[in-house]
Scaffold this motif. Structure first.
Motif, mmCIF file in Angstrom:
data_model
loop_
_atom_site.group_PDB
_atom_site.id
_atom_site.type_symbol
_atom_site.label_atom_id
_atom_site.label_comp_id
_atom_site.label_asym_id
_atom_site.label_seq_id
_atom_site.Cartn_x
_atom_site.Cartn_y
_atom_site.Cartn_z
ATOM 1 N N GLY A 98 0.961 -1.136 0.062
ATOM 2 C CA GLY A 98 0.113 -0.027 0.030
ATOM 3 C C GLY A 98 0.977 1.324 -0.005
ATOM 4 O O GLY A 98 2.224 1.110 -0.112
ATOM 5 N N ASP A 99 0.030 2.300 -0.029
ATOM 6 C CA ASP A 99 1.073 3.550 0.091
ATOM 7 C C ASP A 99 1.819 4.087 1.505
ATOM 8 O O ASP A 99 0.944 3.240 2.487
ATOM 9 C CB ASP A 99 -0.152 4.800 -0.033
ATOM 10 N N GLU A 100 2.549 4.874 1.529
ATOM 11 C CA GLU A 100 3.157 5.111 2.621
ATOM 12 C C GLU A 100 3.292 6.503 2.796
ATOM 13 O O GLU A 100 3.252 7.193 1.871
ATOM 14 C CB GLU A 100 4.842 4.836 2.720
ATOM 15 N N CYS A 101 2.893 6.923 4.090
ATOM 16 C CA CYS A 101 2.737 8.445 4.711
ATOM 17 C C CYS A 101 3.731 8.478 5.673
ATOM 18 O O CYS A 101 3.388 7.952 6.801
ATOM 19 C CB CYS A 101 1.400 8.663 4.946
ATOM 20 N N VAL A 102 5.096 9.182 5.272
ATOM 21 C CA VAL A 102 5.964 9.216 6.342
ATOM 22 C C VAL A 102 6.066 10.582 6.989
ATOM 23 O O VAL A 102 6.374 11.397 6.156
ATOM 24 C CB VAL A 102 7.482 8.635 5.666
ATOM 25 N N TYR A 103 5.983 10.812 8.382
ATOM 26 C CA TYR A 103 6.120 12.136 8.753
ATOM 27 C C TYR A 103 7.368 12.172 9.283
ATOM 28 O O TYR A 103 7.832 11.523 9.825
ATOM 29 C CB TYR A 103 5.123 12.189 10.013
ATOM 30 N N VAL A 104 8.006 13.564 8.921
ATOM 31 C CA VAL A 104 9.414 13.689 9.391
ATOM 32 C C VAL A 104 9.224 14.639 10.630
ATOM 33 O O VAL A 104 8.805 15.698 10.662
ATOM 34 C CB VAL A 104 10.370 14.494 8.214
ATOM 35 N N GLU A 105 9.713 13.821 11.782
ATOM 36 C CA GLU A 105 9.648 14.629 13.168
ATOM 37 C C GLU A 105 10.973 15.511 13.059
ATOM 38 O O GLU A 105 10.589 16.415 13.777
ATOM 39 C CB GLU A 105 9.833 13.519 13.997
ATOM 40 N N ALA A 106 12.098 15.138 12.425
ATOM 41 C CA ALA A 106 13.161 15.978 12.455
ATOM 42 C C ALA A 106 14.306 15.342 11.636
ATOM 43 O O ALA A 106 14.146 14.144 11.071
ATOM 44 C CB ALA A 106 13.961 15.752 13.893
ATOM 45 N N GLY A 107 15.026 16.412 11.247
ATOM 46 C CA GLY A 107 16.121 15.780 9.981
ATOM 47 C C GLY A 107 15.870 16.619 8.697
ATOM 48 O O GLY A 107 14.438 17.000 8.257
ATOM 49 N N THR A 108 16.783 16.349 7.615
ATOM 50 C CA THR A 108 16.545 16.783 6.481
ATOM 51 C C THR A 108 17.290 15.773 5.590
ATOM 52 O O THR A 108 17.872 14.980 5.959
ATOM 53 C CB THR A 108 17.464 18.113 5.856
ATOM 54 N N GLY A 109 16.874 15.650 4.187
ATOM 55 C CA GLY A 109 17.452 14.735 3.286
ATOM 56 C C GLY A 109 16.850 15.085 1.993
ATOM 57 O O GLY A 109 15.974 15.797 1.652
ATOM 58 N N VAL A 110 17.123 13.803 1.302
ATOM 59 C CA VAL A 110 16.262 13.549 0.043
ATOM 60 C C VAL A 110 15.692 12.182 -0.021
ATOM 61 O O VAL A 110 16.239 11.152 0.584
ATOM 62 C CB VAL A 110 16.958 13.980 -1.186
ATOM 63 N N VAL A 111 14.482 11.797 -0.599
ATOM 64 C CA VAL A 111 13.969 10.673 -1.105
ATOM 65 C C VAL A 111 14.308 10.488 -2.634
ATOM 66 O O VAL A 111 13.767 11.355 -3.522
ATOM 67 C CB VAL A 111 12.489 10.308 -0.608
ATOM 68 N N GLU A 112 15.113 9.690 -2.808
ATOM 69 C CA GLU A 112 15.568 9.454 -4.530
ATOM 70 C C GLU A 112 14.393 8.305 -4.806
ATOM 71 O O GLU A 112 14.245 7.445 -4.373
ATOM 72 C CB GLU A 112 17.113 8.978 -4.739
ATOM 73 N N THR A 113 13.621 8.608 -5.939
ATOM 74 C CA THR A 113 12.549 7.791 -6.346
ATOM 75 C C THR A 113 12.630 7.594 -7.998
ATOM 76 O O THR A 113 13.438 8.300 -8.695
ATOM 77 C CB THR A 113 11.210 8.324 -6.077
ATOM 78 N N VAL A 114 11.935 6.691 -8.564
ATOM 79 C CA VAL A 114 11.931 6.418 -9.923
ATOM 80 C C VAL A 114 11.386 7.570 -10.568
ATOM 81 O O VAL A 114 11.442 7.617 -11.802
ATOM 82 C CB VAL A 114 11.195 5.258 -10.181
ATOM 83 N N PHE A 115 10.496 8.728 -9.798
ATOM 84 C CA PHE A 115 9.882 9.624 -10.556
ATOM 85 C C PHE A 115 11.057 10.800 -10.341
ATOM 86 O O PHE A 115 10.624 11.855 -10.866
ATOM 87 C CB PHE A 115 8.739 10.033 -9.931
ATOM 88 N N GLY A 116 11.952 10.760 -9.777
ATOM 89 C CA GLY A 116 12.878 11.966 -9.433
ATOM 90 C C GLY A 116 13.250 12.184 -7.890
ATOM 91 O O GLY A 116 12.715 11.202 -7.178
ATOM 92 N N VAL A 117 13.686 13.530 -7.635
ATOM 93 C CA VAL A 117 14.236 13.254 -6.154
ATOM 94 C C VAL A 117 13.401 14.315 -5.494
ATOM 95 O O VAL A 117 12.835 15.533 -5.873
ATOM 96 C CB VAL A 117 15.478 13.883 -6.206
#
Length: 399
Positions: free
Chosen positions: A124-143
């Motif tokens: 199923g879909d994922e909904c990830v809440y970012v409590e703290a921190g930064t970064g990127v999620v690299e995906t097949v659709f882009g960054v």
């Protein structure tokens, strides 16, 4: 949600020949929901997207759960799950610890300080809440860049990996994994999928990939979470002939995006408003709400904290991720806490918090709430950080 986006290079007509400068044909992949009957996107690969050379068992982190029996409200201290002094690197996929779950949704927590493997959730879909921190999620659709307060929405079967920026410290992530799709509430959408004027956010607040993320390689491993097994979820490690991030362009209405909690416009009133005004997303048999800093009730006799309420149809999970939560003062709950108030138990503010809230004009609090319509069970992570005394705080007693 039907919100069209186009990234990279695509042909003028779908399902037609599309070649590179050397005349080699690109391989078209339709990624669509509900058997070609709902939102979809078309992706154009350099390599064959189904070409695997190995399939092996991936042993998932512990997915077992235990029933909340005897029935009790719970306080789970998520910040105690990961030892800051422990000399161990953890990624956002394999390091997740299951906190709560049922047949519709699984809630985990992870403190990630290294890049994850390539990963795909085929359940199923994922909904990830970012409590703290930064970064990127690299995906097949882009960054997708992410920051604290972001919800990162990843459609089912999106190949991706998490890359924290450790110069800002580890990324504290609160993944909500559905067995369905996750979308804005239907009452906020037009019949064609546009967010309406009464919605607490709009399309300008949603941030999708802005460019392609080409990668090359052979024999590339992808961890896949999929249906099966005693707990309803198992893992497989695919090895692909070519890198999944070989997409030169795509277009459509299905793709990952971020939405920051700061862009949620709270709905307020003269007297206390019910939880549905805080709703931000929904899935099958559960909803996601968020409580944000806001002006509170302005009737001269208003009681700003919630009234006591019985969840006759749902379990309520609250993740406290910022500020001071007025109704919980005196309960031991603080930032990083999760409360579970199960159906069958009337709950509400600490008694002293009611009088203390009178006359308040503003609440400075942030929390993410998940309400489920089937009972939640405790995962190994939830069991490990359960405050055994929380159930008795309203009575002011110890067990």
């Amino acid at each position: 949600m039907a919100y069209y986006r186009r990234v990279g290079t695509v042909p003028p007509k779908r399902h037609t020949q599309f070649r590179d400068d050397a005349g080699k044909l690109y391989y078209e992949e339709l990624m669509g929901e509900e058997g070609f009957s709902s939102d979809s996107s078309l992706l154009y690969h350099r390599g064959v997207p189904s070409a695997i050379v190995a399939s092996e068992i991936w042993e998932l982190p512990d997915q077992s759960t235990v029933v909340n029996h005897p029935l009790k409200p719970r306080h789970l201290k998520l910040h105690d799950l990961f030892d800051a002094d422990e000399a161990k690197t953890i990624d956002a996929v394999t390091g997740r610890r299951l906190v709560l779950g049922n047949g519709d949704v699984r809630i985990s927590y992870v403190v990630a300080d290294e890049a994850s493997p390539l990963y795909r959730n085929a359940i199923g879909d994922e909904c990830v809440y970012v409590e703290a921190g930064t970064g990127v999620v690299e995906t097949v659709f882009g960054v997708l860049p992410y920051r604290a307060g972001d919800y990162v929405l990843l459609p089912r079967a999106t190949t991706h990996r998490w890359v924290p920026d450790v110069t800002d410290g580890p990324s504290r992530l609160y993944p909500i994994e559905a067995n369905s799709h996750i979308a804005p509430p239907k009452r906020y959408l037009s019949k064609d999928g546009q967010l309406l004027e009464h919605a607490p956010y709009c399309e300008r607040d949603l941030h999708g990939p802005t460019g392609i993320h080409l990668a090359e390689g052979r024999d590339v491993a992808v961890l896949v979470k999929h249906r099966g097994g005693r707990h309803g979820v198992v893992g497989t490690r695919f090895v692909y002939d070519t890198h999944p991030f070989d997409v030169v362009g795509w277009d459509g209405c299905l793709y990952p995006y971020t939405f920051n909690i700061e862009d949620f416009e709270p709905i307020t009133g003269r007297v206390h408003q019910p939880p549905p005004v805080h709703q931000v997303f929904e899935g099958d048999n559960f909803v996601i709400c968020n409580f944000v800093p806001r002006k509170v009730d302005y009737h001269p006799l208003a009681v700003p904290v919630p009234y006591y309420h019985s969840n006759v149809d749902s379990d309520e999970v609250m993740f406290y991720c910022g500020g001071d939560y007025e109704a919980r003062k005196g309960s031991g709950i603080g930032q990083g806490s999760v409360s579970l108030h199960p159906g069958g138990h009337a709950h509400g503010p600490q008694p002293a918090a009611i009088e203390a809230s009178l006359g308040a004009e503003h609440f400075e609090e942030s929390a993410v709430m998940v309400d489920t319509y089937r009972p939640l069970e405790l995962g190994e992570g939830g069991q490990a950080v359960d405050d055994q005394q929380y159930a008795w705080v309203w009575a002011g007693r110890q067990a």
